[in-house]
Design an enzyme around this catalytic site. Structure first.
Site, short mmCIF file in Angstrom:
data_model
loop_
_atom_site.label_atom_id
_atom_site.label_comp_id
_atom_site.label_asym_id
_atom_site.label_seq_id
_atom_site.Cartn_x
_atom_site.Cartn_y
_atom_site.Cartn_z
N GLY A 229 0.81 -1.21 0.00
CA GLY A 229 0.00 0.00 0.00
C GLY A 229 0.85 1.26 0.00
O GLY A 229 0.50 2.25 -0.65
N THR A 230 1.95 1.25 0.71
CA THR A 230 2.80 2.45 0.80
C THR A 230 3.31 2.84 -0.58
O THR A 230 3.26 4.01 -0.97
CB THR A 230 3.98 2.19 1.76
OG1 THR A 230 3.45 1.87 3.05
CG2 THR A 230 4.88 3.40 1.87
N CYS B 4 3.71 1.77 13.44
CA CYS B 4 4.77 2.51 12.75
C CYS B 4 6.09 1.82 13.01
O CYS B 4 6.23 1.07 13.97
CB CYS B 4 4.80 3.97 13.16
SG CYS B 4 5.39 4.22 14.82
N ASN C 204 -7.63 4.07 8.90
CA ASN C 204 -6.96 2.94 9.56
C ASN C 204 -7.01 3.01 11.08
O ASN C 204 -6.90 1.99 11.74
CB ASN C 204 -5.50 2.85 9.11
CG ASN C 204 -4.81 4.19 9.11
OD1 ASN C 204 -5.22 5.11 8.39
ND2 ASN C 204 -3.78 4.32 9.91
N THR D 157 11.35 -7.06 -11.00
CA THR D 157 10.82 -8.41 -11.22
C THR D 157 9.61 -8.65 -10.32
O THR D 157 9.63 -8.28 -9.14
CB THR D 157 11.92 -9.45 -10.92
OG1 THR D 157 13.02 -9.16 -11.77
CG2 THR D 157 11.44 -10.86 -11.15
N HIS E 82 -1.70 -7.57 2.70
CA HIS E 82 -1.69 -8.12 4.06
C HIS E 82 -2.82 -7.62 4.94
O HIS E 82 -2.96 -8.07 6.08
CB HIS E 82 -0.33 -7.91 4.74
CG HIS E 82 -0.01 -6.49 5.14
ND1 HIS E 82 0.03 -6.11 6.45
CD2 HIS E 82 0.31 -5.41 4.42
CE1 HIS E 82 0.37 -4.82 6.52
NE2 HIS E 82 0.56 -4.39 5.29
N GLN F 195 -7.62 -0.26 3.94
CA GLN F 195 -8.40 -0.80 5.06
C GLN F 195 -9.79 -1.25 4.62
O GLN F 195 -10.39 -2.13 5.24
CB GLN F 195 -8.54 0.26 6.17
CG GLN F 195 -7.23 0.60 6.86
CD GLN F 195 -6.69 -0.53 7.73
OE1 GLN F 195 -7.43 -1.42 8.15
NE2 GLN F 195 -5.39 -0.51 7.99
N1 PLP Z 1 -2.77 2.93 3.85
C1 PLP Z 1 -3.44 2.56 4.94
C2 PLP Z 1 -4.79 3.14 5.20
C3 PLP Z 1 -2.90 1.63 5.83
O1 PLP Z 1 -3.60 1.25 6.91
C4 PLP Z 1 -1.62 1.09 5.55
C5 PLP Z 1 -0.99 0.14 6.48
O2 PLP Z 1 -1.14 0.23 7.67
C6 PLP Z 1 -0.96 1.51 4.38
C7 PLP Z 1 -1.56 2.43 3.56
C8 PLP Z 1 0.38 0.95 4.01
O3 PLP Z 1 0.23 -0.33 3.44
P1 PLP Z 1 1.47 -1.35 3.42
O4 PLP Z 1 1.65 -1.82 4.83
O5 PLP Z 1 1.04 -2.43 2.48
O6 PLP Z 1 2.65 -0.59 2.90
#
Ligand code: PLP
Length: 418
Positions: A102-103, A352, A174, A262, A226, A204
């Site tokens: 997600g990040t 975090c 979140n 990859t 995840h 979320q």
């Molecule tokens: N965005 C939200 C709302 C999240 O809750 C999280 C993870 O806690 C992320 C992005 C980041 O996702 P990832 O852990 O897959 O990088």
């Protein structure tokens, strides 16, 4: 469709999979089932995801970019997973860009649009740091939320100028689980800033909401494996046709030149299986877990004096798994320590890297002061949660709070206090 091997069955209310037995890692000599109430941080791997991944951690291993049969088999697996992800989000398979999570998807959305079309960027005041930090990097502005934690549409109306290029609004938060009006906001953006892209972080929401409806108005959508019972370290950015976007990573040009590197074949296959399993049981799990969460909320609010449900009561649109409370007179860190000792895993806010508890920008945006915010408790249930988990949480949490209050009461009174 992908020939995922079915989960191993199990009789969890309407669900099709059996959760893992979560054992205390320090007490393997005395096995104990943990009460895991931190699904918003990460979820246990679904059996369907594990089963789909196992061949790709063993006898199957190709690089999807190659030109021989081993590579073609891997490419086929990635393409089939792409179909599943596209179906879950309601987009074309060609709109799916696999990422490391997600990040990366959020960073790519904000920085990628800004690089392709520089201009003013907005995001809600409660976005995850994966959105907030890149928005800060491009000098973007935040838009206020109300005391429930829902985006303030008047504030958005004021902030939206015709030259805005991107608005980021998460589908659900979140920390507090509050669901945002993405569709309504996308409509407002279309009218007021027709050139702007709406990015929605659905990380979320993906376990709980039908994304095909929830994020239909967004040009970009981030998902993470995840949080839906898939493996860590894989996710996707959905980029609908015509969305201006530059890649973050340059290299071999995978993913339509948008994400070089990859492919993580095992991860991608596991994410697709998890999304598919979550979708198949979504309604039943949401109803079951929502009931558990409500019982937990009612029990804790009546047993803990002064505890406040963050963002109001049942009227607030919220994910079924999340319960966020603020408990006066305690420090979250001390409470989490006692809960962990008693086998209950919870959190104060988002996970975090440092593990340090910082003041929550989400609570601050909702007008919750640092004193009340210091006693924040996030309990997030998920597909593995059971009635027994709620029973145990209702025994352990009020007792731990009472213990902390007792500790505080025994401290010497400050000078001048009667
Ligand atoms: N965005 C939200 C709302 C999240 O809750 C999280 C993870 O806690 C992320 C992005 C980041 O996702 P990832 O852990 O897959 O990088």
């Amino acid at each position: 469709m992908m020939a995922y091997r079915a989960g191993r069955g199990g009789g969890r209310g309407g669900g099709c999979e059996t959760g893992p037995v979560l054992e205390h890692p320090d007490r393997r000599d005395r096995p104990e089932r943990l009460t895991y109430l931190d699904h918003a941080a990460t979820t246990p791997l679904r059996p369907a995801a594990r089963d789909a991944m196992l061949p790709w951690l063993g006898e199957r291993f190709g690089n999807p970019s190659g030109d021989h049969r081993v590579a073609r088999a891997a490419r086929q697996a990635v393409d089939e997973a792409r179909d599943v992800v596209a179906d879950a989000v309601g987009c074309r398979p060609g709109d799916v860009v696999f990422t490391s999570g997600g990040t990366e998807a959020d960073n790519m959305a904000v920085r990628g649009v800004h690089a392709a079309r520089p201009g003013p960027v907005l995001c809600s005041a409660i976005e995850h740091d994966a959105v907030r930090n890149p928005v800060g990097l491009v000098d973007g502005k935040t838009v206020a939320v109300d005391t429930r934690g829902v985006l303030d549409l008047d504030a958005l109306d004021d902030a939206l100028t015709p030259d805005v290029t991107l608005l980021a609004l998460m589908a659900a938060n979140n920390e507090i689980g509050v669901v945002q009006p993405v569709e309504e906001v996308a409509e407002l953006v279309r009218r007021r800033a027709p050139g702007a892209v709406v990015h929605t972080d659905a990380v979320q929401a993906a376990s709980w909401l039908d994304l095909r409806a929830t994020v239909a108005g967004a040009g970009l959508v981030a998902v993470s494996s995840h949080k839906v019972g898939g493996p860590q370290g894989v996710g996707a950015l959905i980029a609908r046709p015509g969305t201006p976007l530059r890649p973050l990573l340059l290299g071999g040009g995978q993913e339509r030149e948008l994400r070089s590197g990859t492919h993580n074949v095992a991860g991608i296959v596991g994410m697709a299986a998890a999304l598919q399993a979550a979708a198949a049981e979504r309604e039943a799990t949401a109803a079951r877990v929502g009931g558990l969460r409500d019982r937990l909320a009612e029990g804790l609010l009546s047993a803990i004096p002064g505890a406040v449900r963050t963002g109001g009561g049942r009227g607030t649109p919220r994910l079924p798994g999340t319960l966020h409370l603020c408990i006066p007179g305690i420090e979250s860190e001390a409470l989490l320590f006692l809960l962990d000792e008693a086998g209950v895993c919870a959190s104060a806010a988002s996970a975090c890297a440092s593990g340090a508890h910082q003041a929550s920008h989400v609570l601050a945006a909702m007008g919750i002061g640092p004193e009340l915010g210091a006693g924040a408790l996030r309990l997030s249930l998920g597909w593995t949660s059971t009635d027994a988990d709620v029973d145990r949480a209702l025994r352990v949490i009020p007792a731990a709070v009472a213990r902390l209050h007792g500790v505080h009461d025994r401290r010497p009174a400050p000078a001048g206090r009667p």
